[in-house]
Design an enzyme around this catalytic site. Structure first.
Site, PDB file in Angstrom:
ATOM      1  N   HIS A   1     -69.893 -26.656  -5.164  1.00 40.43           N
ATOM      2  CA  HIS A   1     -70.219 -25.091  -6.908  1.00 40.43           C
ATOM      3  C   HIS A   1     -69.971 -26.231  -8.017  1.00 40.43           C
ATOM      4  CE1 HIS A   1     -66.293 -28.026  -6.275  1.00 40.43           C
ATOM      5  NE2 HIS A   1     -65.385 -27.015  -7.433  1.00 40.43           N
TER       6      HIS A   1
ATOM      7  N   HIS B   1     -68.279 -26.868 -10.449  1.00 42.95           N
ATOM      8  CA  HIS B   1     -66.974 -27.273 -11.701  1.00 42.95           C
ATOM      9  C   HIS B   1     -67.673 -28.954 -11.836  1.00 42.95           C
ATOM     10  CE1 HIS B   1     -64.027 -25.209 -10.388  1.00 42.95           C
ATOM     11  NE2 HIS B   1     -64.310 -23.943 -11.884  1.00 42.95           N
TER      12      HIS B   1
ATOM     13  N   ASP C   1     -66.391 -32.354 -12.566  1.00 43.86           N
ATOM     14  CA  ASP C   1     -66.066 -33.180 -11.546  1.00 43.86           C
ATOM     15  C   ASP C   1     -67.012 -33.090 -10.266  1.00 43.86           C
ATOM     16  OD1 ASP C   1     -64.517 -30.873 -10.743  1.00 43.86           O
ATOM     17  OD2 ASP C   1     -63.335 -32.154  -9.429  1.00 43.86           O
ATOM     18  N   HIS C   2     -68.067 -32.268  -9.960  1.00 46.75           N
ATOM     19  CA  HIS C   2     -69.029 -32.143  -8.816  1.00 46.75           C
ATOM     20  C   HIS C   2     -70.724 -32.113  -9.769  1.00 46.75           C
ATOM     21  CE1 HIS C   2     -65.470 -31.178  -5.717  1.00 46.75           C
ATOM     22  NE2 HIS C   2     -65.038 -31.119  -6.618  1.00 46.75           N
TER      23      HIS C   2
ATOM     24  N   HIS D   1     -62.423 -20.998  -3.764  1.00 44.47           N
ATOM     25  CA  HIS D   1     -61.936 -20.963  -5.020  1.00 44.47           C
ATOM     26  C   HIS D   1     -62.058 -20.864  -6.195  1.00 44.47           C
ATOM     27  CE1 HIS D   1     -61.370 -25.374  -6.836  1.00 44.47           C
ATOM     28  NE2 HIS D   1     -62.248 -24.951  -6.992  1.00 44.47           N
TER      29      HIS D   1
ATOM     30  N   ASP E   1     -64.031 -27.943  -2.378  1.00 47.81           N
ATOM     31  CA  ASP E   1     -62.673 -27.286  -3.159  1.00 47.81           C
ATOM     32  C   ASP E   1     -62.490 -26.005  -2.326  1.00 47.81           C
ATOM     33  OD1 ASP E   1     -62.960 -29.528  -4.900  1.00 47.81           O
ATOM     34  OD2 ASP E   1     -62.675 -28.599  -6.330  1.00 47.81           O
TER      35      ASP E   1
ATOM     36  N   HIS F   1     -60.368 -35.452  -2.137  1.00 50.64           N
ATOM     37  CA  HIS F   1     -60.132 -34.657  -3.338  1.00 50.64           C
ATOM     38  C   HIS F   1     -58.633 -35.294  -3.477  1.00 50.64           C
ATOM     39  CE1 HIS F   1     -60.215 -31.385  -6.369  1.00 50.64           C
ATOM     40  NE2 HIS F   1     -61.620 -31.645  -6.637  1.00 50.64           N
TER      41      HIS F   1
HETATM   42 ZN   LIG Z   1     -64.124 -27.424  -8.209  1.00 44.67          ZN
END
Ligand SMILES: [Zn+2]
Length: 309
Positions: A63, A65, A67-68, A145, A216, A274
């Site tokens: 996804h 976001h 942090d990914h 998510h 996530d 995570h």
């Molecule tokens: Zn996320």
């Protein structure tokens, strides 16, 4: 086949855990490494491993976001500076928007890559099988998510049985074209009239591995479907036992929910990642202990840890 965890933290980096990324090392199988997610600083983590960036041939994004994915522009640029090494193309799989994120960062920063990137974007309506080669197939399904997020199921195709050459020689089969015929499953008759049944000289095909890597997610049936009979399930554990409500509100799971998914799916092994920076080392042992009350073969992974599959 191994998984090496490059970043096992949730949301933001801490001293012990970087943000999300893991490498599926398929060096013995196809001489490639596949990256799953690429949080900021992933390239620094790779420097601490034996992974050569050029070997990374595919990147799967769960996804969008930060942090990914914030590690992508840096990793992609550094991958270009492999002096004296052949430049190989790269495939990126991920939700719609990943192409524009990558191309915009490269364009704005004036970065030019000496290799090609092929993008494979998908949305809710175009999921399913996202890749098939002669040795592997990869499926993606939508999770639950706060934004569109997928999990991946990597299936290694069954490995062909091998020919028992010693046994054939012992049976009086002369080395040569007959070996090839038998290997192809053909029965043959020798000059002296001996019948050789191919099936007696070829070992049974070995089942390939199934690796499930989730992004996530709240607890959802899609996770179970993706993890059915998996040899390894990599599942997030942003929260611990008792935090189910707050996990739900933030679009995440607890260790207990991950363990339930592993149980329902009949997975063989559960790896939790995570992990929130709130958890100290004694909390980590508790996370594992609590999850093990539901699913015994569970382990909380660390950055740079390598797990053989
Ligand atoms: Zn996320």
């Amino acid at each position: 086949m191994d998984i090496q965890f490059l970043g096992t933290g949730a949301g933001q980096p801490s001293k012990a855990r970087n943000v999300s990324s893991l490498a599926l090392k398929l060096l013995d199988e196809i001489n490639e490494v596949w990256l799953f997610d690429c949080g900021e600083g992933t390239q620094n983590r790779i420097l601490e491993t034996t992974i050569r960036p050029r070997k990374i041939s595919k990147i799967f994004i769960t996804h969008l976001h930060g942090d990914h994915i914030f590690g992508l522009p840096g990793f992609l640029s550094s991958r270009a500076f492999q002096a004296n090494e052949e430049q190989t193309d790269l495939e990126i799989y991920g939700p719609q928007g990943i192409k524009s994120f990558v191309l915009t960062s490269l364009r704005v920063s004036g970065s030019r890559l000496p290799y090609k990137i092929h993008f494979h974007e998908f949305d809710q309506d175009s999921l399913g099988k996202v890749l098939e080669t002669d040795k592997f197939a990869v499926y993606a399904e939508e999770l639950d998510h706060t934004i569109f997020c997928v999990g991946y199921r990597v299936i290694q195709k069954d490995l062909e049985g091998t020919l028992d050459a010693e046994k054939l020689k012992a049976a009086g089969v002369p080395f040569g074209p007959l070996f090839g015929k038998i290997k192809n499953g053909q029965d043959v008759v020798l000059e002296d009239g001996t019948e050789i049944k191919a099936v007696d000289y070829i070992s049974a095909p070995r089942p390939g591995k199934i690796i499930t890597i989730l992004g996530d997610t709240r607890k959802t049936d899609a996770s179970v479907r993706l993890a059915v009979n998996a040899d390894v399930l990599v599942h997030e554990s942003t929260y611990g036992k008792g935090d189910e409500k707050i996990a739900r509100n933030h679009g995440h799971s607890t260790n207990m929910q991950a363990a339930q998914v592993a149980t329902e799916a009949g997975a063989k092994r559960l790896l939790l990642n995570h992990i929130s920076a709130r958890f100290l080392s004694k909390d980590i042992s508790q996370l594992k202990k609590d999850a093990a009350s539901i699913f015994e073969n569970v382990h909380v992974v660390k950055d740079l840890e390598e797990v053989e599959i």
